[in-house]
Write an enzyme that holds these catalytic residues in place. Sequence first.
Site, PDB file in Angstrom:
ATOM      1  N   THR A   1    -110.712 -34.828   1.855  1.00 39.78           N
ATOM      2  CA  THR A   1    -111.628 -35.119   2.949  1.00 39.78           C
ATOM      3  C   THR A   1    -111.066 -34.629   4.279  1.00 39.78           C
ATOM      4  OG1 THR A   1    -112.462 -36.983   4.255  1.00 39.78           O
ATOM      5  CG2 THR A   1    -110.548 -37.419   2.924  1.00 39.78           C
ATOM      6  N   ASP A   2    -111.956 -34.412   5.246  1.00 40.55           N
ATOM      7  CA  ASP A   2    -111.487 -34.067   6.601  1.00 40.55           C
ATOM      8  C   ASP A   2    -110.869 -35.279   7.302  1.00 40.55           C
ATOM      9  OD1 ASP A   2    -113.818 -35.523   7.035  1.00 40.55           O
ATOM     10  OD2 ASP A   2    -114.710 -34.083   8.442  1.00 40.55           O
ATOM     11  N   GLU A   3    -111.072 -36.479   6.735  1.00 41.19           N
ATOM     12  CA  GLU A   3    -110.592 -37.690   7.424  1.00 41.19           C
ATOM     13  C   GLU A   3    -109.056 -37.755   7.481  1.00 41.19           C
ATOM     14  OE1 GLU A   3    -112.829 -41.252   6.652  1.00 41.19           O
ATOM     15  OE2 GLU A   3    -114.581 -40.117   6.000  1.00 41.19           O
TER      16      GLU A   3
ATOM     17  N   LYS B   1    -105.818 -40.773   0.937  1.00 42.89           N
ATOM     18  CA  LYS B   1    -106.182 -39.395   0.599  1.00 42.89           C
ATOM     19  C   LYS B   1    -105.115 -38.415   1.117  1.00 42.89           C
ATOM     20  CE  LYS B   1    -109.423 -38.033  -1.175  1.00 42.89           C
ATOM     21  NZ  LYS B   1    -109.776 -37.844  -2.623  1.00 42.89           N
TER      22      LYS B   1
ATOM     23  N   TYR C   1    -108.201 -45.693   3.783  1.00 45.12           N
ATOM     24  CA  TYR C   1    -108.803 -44.651   2.923  1.00 45.12           C
ATOM     25  C   TYR C   1    -108.194 -43.290   3.226  1.00 45.12           C
ATOM     26  CZ  TYR C   1    -112.145 -40.985   1.614  1.00 45.12           C
ATOM     27  OH  TYR C   1    -112.710 -39.825   1.135  1.00 45.12           O
TER      28      TYR C   1
HETATM   29  P1  NAD Z   1    -117.937 -42.066  -5.078  1.00 46.71           P
HETATM   30  O1  NAD Z   1    -117.338 -43.346  -4.605  1.00 46.71           O
HETATM   31  O2  NAD Z   1    -119.416 -41.886  -5.043  1.00 46.71           O
HETATM   32  O3  NAD Z   1    -117.495 -41.783  -6.580  1.00 46.71           O
HETATM   33  C1  NAD Z   1    -116.196 -41.983  -7.029  1.00 46.71           C
HETATM   34  C2  NAD Z   1    -116.196 -41.898  -8.550  1.00 46.71           C
HETATM   35  O4  NAD Z   1    -114.844 -42.095  -9.005  1.00 46.71           O
HETATM   36  C3  NAD Z   1    -117.051 -42.986  -9.217  1.00 46.71           C
HETATM   37  O5  NAD Z   1    -117.812 -42.422 -10.269  1.00 46.71           O
HETATM   38  C4  NAD Z   1    -116.030 -43.965  -9.754  1.00 46.71           C
HETATM   39  O6  NAD Z   1    -116.470 -44.664 -10.922  1.00 46.71           O
HETATM   40  C5  NAD Z   1    -114.851 -43.055 -10.060  1.00 46.71           C
HETATM   41  N1  NAD Z   1    -113.572 -43.775 -10.033  1.00 46.71           N
HETATM   42  C6  NAD Z   1    -113.125 -44.611  -9.044  1.00 46.71           C
HETATM   43  N2  NAD Z   1    -111.920 -45.111  -9.387  1.00 46.71           N
HETATM   44  C7  NAD Z   1    -111.603 -44.565 -10.599  1.00 46.71           C
HETATM   45  C8  NAD Z   1    -110.478 -44.693 -11.459  1.00 46.71           C
HETATM   46  N3  NAD Z   1    -109.455 -45.501 -11.153  1.00 46.71           N
HETATM   47  N4  NAD Z   1    -110.461 -43.975 -12.593  1.00 46.71           N
HETATM   48  C9  NAD Z   1    -111.508 -43.164 -12.920  1.00 46.71           C
HETATM   49  N5  NAD Z   1    -112.606 -43.027 -12.152  1.00 46.71           N
HETATM   50  C10 NAD Z   1    -112.650 -43.725 -11.010  1.00 46.71           C
HETATM   51  O7  NAD Z   1    -117.189 -40.931  -4.248  1.00 46.71           O
HETATM   52  P2  NAD Z   1    -117.744 -39.546  -3.677  1.00 46.71           P
HETATM   53  O8  NAD Z   1    -118.353 -39.789  -2.348  1.00 46.71           O
HETATM   54  O9  NAD Z   1    -118.503 -38.844  -4.719  1.00 46.71           O
HETATM   55  O10 NAD Z   1    -116.365 -38.793  -3.416  1.00 46.71           O
HETATM   56  C11 NAD Z   1    -115.754 -38.019  -4.448  1.00 46.71           C
HETATM   57  C12 NAD Z   1    -114.480 -37.401  -3.919  1.00 46.71           C
HETATM   58  O11 NAD Z   1    -114.774 -36.582  -2.801  1.00 46.71           O
HETATM   59  C13 NAD Z   1    -113.447 -38.430  -3.450  1.00 46.71           C
HETATM   60  O12 NAD Z   1    -112.178 -37.967  -3.805  1.00 46.71           O
HETATM   61  C14 NAD Z   1    -113.619 -38.434  -1.943  1.00 46.71           C
HETATM   62  O13 NAD Z   1    -112.419 -38.784  -1.308  1.00 46.71           O
HETATM   63  C15 NAD Z   1    -113.995 -36.995  -1.682  1.00 46.71           C
HETATM   64  N6  NAD Z   1    -114.815 -36.749  -0.486  1.00 46.71           N
HETATM   65  C16 NAD Z   1    -115.955 -37.477  -0.265  1.00 46.71           C
HETATM   66  C17 NAD Z   1    -116.736 -37.192   0.855  1.00 46.71           C
HETATM   67  C18 NAD Z   1    -118.033 -37.946   1.122  1.00 46.71           C
HETATM   68  O14 NAD Z   1    -118.635 -37.751   2.184  1.00 46.71           O
HETATM   69  N7  NAD Z   1    -118.516 -38.776   0.215  1.00 46.71           N
HETATM   70  C19 NAD Z   1    -116.353 -36.185   1.735  1.00 46.71           C
HETATM   71  C20 NAD Z   1    -115.182 -35.454   1.470  1.00 46.71           C
HETATM   72  C21 NAD Z   1    -114.436 -35.748   0.349  1.00 46.71           C
HETATM   73  P1  TYD Z   2    -119.720 -43.622   6.487  1.00 42.39           P
HETATM   74  O1  TYD Z   2    -120.965 -43.154   5.825  1.00 42.39           O
HETATM   75  O2  TYD Z   2    -119.097 -44.911   6.036  1.00 42.39           O
HETATM   76  O3  TYD Z   2    -118.675 -42.420   6.385  1.00 42.39           O
HETATM   77  P2  TYD Z   2    -117.216 -42.251   7.083  1.00 42.39           P
HETATM   78  O4  TYD Z   2    -116.807 -43.529   7.696  1.00 42.39           O
HETATM   79  O5  TYD Z   2    -116.359 -41.895   5.923  1.00 42.39           O
HETATM   80  O6  TYD Z   2    -117.379 -41.161   8.084  1.00 42.39           O
HETATM   81  O7  TYD Z   2    -119.987 -43.759   8.050  1.00 42.39           O
HETATM   82  C1  TYD Z   2    -120.481 -42.672   8.810  1.00 42.39           C
HETATM   83  C2  TYD Z   2    -120.523 -43.114  10.263  1.00 42.39           C
HETATM   84  O8  TYD Z   2    -121.513 -44.158  10.379  1.00 42.39           O
HETATM   85  C3  TYD Z   2    -119.218 -43.726  10.750  1.00 42.39           C
HETATM   86  O9  TYD Z   2    -119.034 -43.375  12.127  1.00 42.39           O
HETATM   87  C4  TYD Z   2    -119.439 -45.227  10.649  1.00 42.39           C
HETATM   88  C5  TYD Z   2    -120.938 -45.367  10.891  1.00 42.39           C
HETATM   89  N1  TYD Z   2    -121.578 -46.507  10.198  1.00 42.39           N
HETATM   90  C6  TYD Z   2    -122.325 -47.436  10.922  1.00 42.39           C
HETATM   91  O10 TYD Z   2    -122.483 -47.336  12.158  1.00 42.39           O
HETATM   92  N2  TYD Z   2    -122.876 -48.477  10.238  1.00 42.39           N
HETATM   93  C7  TYD Z   2    -122.738 -48.648   8.904  1.00 42.39           C
HETATM   94  O11 TYD Z   2    -123.260 -49.647   8.349  1.00 42.39           O
HETATM   95  C8  TYD Z   2    -121.982 -47.672   8.170  1.00 42.39           C
HETATM   96  C9  TYD Z   2    -121.781 -47.796   6.694  1.00 42.39           C
HETATM   97  C10 TYD Z   2    -121.424 -46.614   8.861  1.00 42.39           C
END
Ligand code: NAD
Ligand code: TYD
Length: 346
Positions: A130-132, A159, A155
């Site tokens: 992630t960019d975070e 990561k 988080y």
């Molecule tokens: P998500 O929470 O929707 O899905 C995570 C998946 O991992 C789920 O299916 C869960 O069952 C599985 N999982 C969790 N713990 C596990 C374990 N111990 N063993 C096996 N499986 C397990 O997450 P997402 O949003 O799809 O993110 C996927 C990846 O991409 C993550 O690594 C996250 O850090 C990264 N990422 C997410 C975003 C975003 O905006 N969502 C952005 C950049 C990177």
């Molecule tokens: P989120 O979707 O949780 O992603 P991330 O924190 O990983 O960027 O949140 C996106 C933005 O929205 C973040 O600035 C937090 C804000 N946010 C709210 O204001 N209210 C909410 O209930 C949630 C879940 C997020």
Amino acid sequence: MKILITGGAGFIGSHVVRLFVNKYPEYEIFNLDALTYAGNLENLVDIEDRSNYHFIKADINNILEINSLFEKYKFDKVIHLAAESHVDRSIKDPLAFVKTNVIGTMNLLNAAKDHWSKDYKNNLFYHISTDEVYGTLGETGLFTESTSYDPNSPYSASKASSDHFVRAYGETYDLPYIITNCSNNYGPNQFPEKLIPLFINNIIDNINLPVYGDGKYTRDWLYVIDHAVAIDLAFHNGKLKSTYNIGGFNEWQNIDLVKLLCDIMDVKLGRDKGTSEKLITYIKDRPGHDKRYAIDATKINKELGWKPSVTFEEGLEKTIDWYLNNKKWLDNVTSGDYQKYYNEQY
Ligand code: NAD
Ligand code: TYD
């Protein structure tokens, strides 16, 4: 080629699994997922019967099981997405994030290192990050691949730690890896704890829209299928032992995004303009809330020719339509434990 995709029942993982199963019938795709609250096999019903798709229910924290799966299936490559992924949950229970995101990643790295031949011919450990990990930006500037890591939430710290271990295995054991660091994703199948699906769900149900702090936090949004396409490109053509930033060139302050979402939802639901906006409620800020994320995706654009395919307005409309057409999916994932989470969080 046998590819292990972890976290394939989650949001991004399910789109990656679908793309690979459909596009590469010659590959064997193994989706390993523990099916936590965020994992949902309903996300993959359209491809579950395909002969090149296999589901394995397993926990990456279970080293014995991970080792025996590497032994049994002889995976050639790994695309690692399994993670605890929600910042708010990491504030409540940081250790769960260390376990899955750090130790779970270590278990996969060790299994790969121990089961792959030492020349690592045809092997790849592709780590999705992630960019975070870069922390927060001020008013200007963008995250590049050489920006220092400076994570602020449990988080992002977990990561960042896993990214460092992947890189260290490349340096120390010569393990071939690629890391991509992507900005905020949105799209179909995202669990309604993240901003966009949470607010879509609340608008449908006429529930308050809880905006943290002053709402002037900025995120760079990318449609999930564009992320999956970038992963496909990096997996096949990315330079080994390197990292790529992936982002939407699409910065939005939360409050502006929420107002746009409200306007589209009013139209879709046949409500008077301004109805959904009335649900906006400013609430206590998230601790350690990162002010601004924005990705410089020049490297992946120049080296691999990737760029986002949809505008934010198009992607948001597709996303809203998906949630409105998949009310059963929403109802299923918001029953049970979801209510408890929601009441504790808000
Ligand atoms: P998500 O929470 O929707 O899905 C995570 C998946 O991992 C789920 O299916 C869960 O069952 C599985 N999982 C969790 N713990 C596990 C374990 N111990 N063993 C096996 N499986 C397990 O997450 P997402 O949003 O799809 O993110 C996927 C990846 O991409 C993550 O690594 C996250 O850090 C990264 N990422 C997410 C975003 C975003 O905006 N969502 C952005 C950049 C990177
Ligand atoms: P989120 O979707 O949780 O992603 P991330 O924190 O990983 O960027 O949140 C996106 C933005 O929205 C973040 O600035 C937090 C804000 N946010 C709210 O204001 N209210 C909410 O209930 C949630 C879940 C997020």
